[in-house]
Structure formats: C-alpha cells, structure tokens
Scaffold this motif. Sequence first.
Motif, short mmCIF file in Angstrom:
data_model
loop_
_atom_site.label_atom_id
_atom_site.label_comp_id
_atom_site.label_asym_id
_atom_site.label_seq_id
_atom_site.Cartn_x
_atom_site.Cartn_y
_atom_site.Cartn_z
N PHE A 56 40.36 39.36 39.28
CA PHE A 56 41.01 40.06 40.26
C PHE A 56 42.33 40.87 39.54
O PHE A 56 42.65 42.01 39.35
CB PHE A 56 41.55 39.58 41.64
CG PHE A 56 42.36 40.40 42.32
CD1 PHE A 56 41.94 41.47 43.33
CD2 PHE A 56 43.80 40.19 42.33
CE1 PHE A 56 42.78 42.51 43.91
CE2 PHE A 56 44.68 41.26 43.12
CZ PHE A 56 44.24 41.98 43.92
N SER A 57 42.91 39.71 38.84
CA SER A 57 43.92 40.25 37.88
C SER A 57 43.65 41.03 36.94
O SER A 57 44.58 41.81 36.44
CB SER A 57 44.53 38.84 37.33
OG SER A 57 44.11 38.28 36.59
N LEU A 58 42.45 41.04 36.32
CA LEU A 58 42.02 41.83 35.21
C LEU A 58 41.66 43.19 35.69
O LEU A 58 41.16 44.18 34.90
CB LEU A 58 40.87 41.10 34.50
CG LEU A 58 41.22 40.02 33.53
CD1 LEU A 58 39.71 39.47 32.98
CD2 LEU A 58 42.02 40.49 32.35
N GLY A 59 41.62 43.22 37.16
CA GLY A 59 41.16 44.82 37.56
C GLY A 59 39.47 44.81 37.56
O GLY A 59 39.10 45.92 38.01
N LEU A 60 38.66 43.63 37.88
CA LEU A 60 37.32 43.73 37.79
C LEU A 60 36.78 43.69 39.11
O LEU A 60 35.55 44.03 39.22
CB LEU A 60 36.85 42.59 36.93
CG LEU A 60 37.07 42.55 35.29
CD1 LEU A 60 36.67 41.18 34.49
CD2 LEU A 60 36.34 43.71 34.76
N VAL A 61 37.53 43.40 40.09
CA VAL A 61 37.06 43.28 41.51
C VAL A 61 38.33 43.88 42.21
O VAL A 61 39.42 43.74 41.84
CB VAL A 61 36.71 41.83 41.87
CG1 VAL A 61 35.52 41.24 41.08
CG2 VAL A 61 37.82 40.89 41.76
#
Length: 258
Positions: A171-176
């Motif tokens: 989530f923090s990486l923007g993957l979900v």
Amino acid sequence: MSYAFIEVAREGALTTVTINRPAAHNALHTAAQIELGRAFDDFAGDDSQWVAIITGAGEKAFCAGHDLRAEPIITPAKADPPGFGGLASRFDLAKPVIAAVNGVAMGGGFEIVLSCDLAVASSNAVFALPEPRVGLAALAGGIQRLPRMVGLKRAMDLLLTGRRVSAAEAFSLGLVNEVVDSDVLGAAKRLAARILECSPMSLRATKEAVLRDLARPVEEAMLAQWSYPAMKAMLASDDAAEGPRAFSEKRTPQWKGR
C-alpha cells in the motif's frame, strides 16, 4: 461455459473470475492459463459486462505464480497475448479490472496484480517476484511494469532480491489501493460498485487514454487522445448525451454502455 480450474460469476455488469486451484496455492499451469484467457476474452467481448474482479479461491493464496512442479520449463509463448493469467499481455482491454488479493501473490501472481487497474489486498497478503531465486526472471510484465509504478530504485530492490512485501508495504508503495482485515472480495465489489456508477463508455475511454499516454509528453498526449477508438466511441455515445441531461434534470443517469 464450464471450467475445471477457474470459476466465473456474473452479478449485473460485474464479472468475478476466481482461480480455483487452492491445493496448489492457485498456481497456474497451461490448462488454467487457457481457461483464464477464455474467461477474459468473454468479458472483453460481452457488452453487458463492464467491470471485472480477479481473485483466488481459499484464504491463503491469490496466485502463487507459474506451477513449476507441473511445468518446470518456461517458454517465450507464456508472454504471448493474452499473457500470464489471461491478463499480463492483454493490452487492448479497455474495461476496468480489479485484483482482490486474498493471500500470497508470488511471481506471475504478482504480475497479474500489476496488470490490473486497481487492487484491494487482505492484510495477510504477501507480494514478491522471486524468479531470480529459481534462476528465472519476472517475464510476465514485472520487469516492465514495476519500475513504472514505484520508481527504479524501489523496483530494483524487489526485482533483484526477490524479497517479500507485506500488504502494508505494498500500500505504501502504491501497488494496492486498499488493505482490509477481512472479506477482500467484498471490498473489491464495493470498489466495483463505485466504478459502476459511472458510464462504461467513459471508463473505457479513460483507461485507454491513460495507458496509451504513459510514455507521451502531456501536450502530445492531450492532442492524441481524441483519435483513440474508445474515446471516439464515448463522445459519440448515448451515454455522453445522457450524463449532461441527467445532471441538468437532477437525477441519476441511466447508463446504456453505448
């Protein structure tokens, strides 16, 4: 159509595709790949279906990637359209697809998530591209998509180490888009319901333009978007007339998808 390794359900304009090999952590072999390709062919060609969700059976795994026990040899054909999971090399699908990641998403399973437009993950989900640890590489789009999504250095960290990423880090990486503690499919369906409030013609035009224009300068992209097939179809559609009419009449629009 009946399937042996997947399940397909339709609720109104929503198609849900479930990988159903829980004993193999939903890893995919050729027969399962063929079924997924057919399911998404059907979704793409059915004008009554506007949004799709892909998920895995059980609570442990979304998809553990390629089933190396069943098929240890990887061939270039795995990258041919429609690609891994029926999605990874499907570059002409303008309809939105959501990944409901209910557990482990490894290798090709992670690459399915990367090929989707949105993703919801359970808090116990784990992501990784561990191919280098077995002498392979992330050839179903991971090498190409991950750097575009998270930046070069972060992508290289995952691609060159094969390390596991928690749902929170994803989530923090923007993957979900969202992490939930339970009922990940329900969360994905709620997201789909919000999308289905919009015109399907607008959704397709928007997705097509976004994906085509990622590598274009903004000025060039803004000029080019008018020539895209889904954009032209949207502008000429009944929905394009219905939306402003409903707004002026202060009512909910009745989308026709044409």
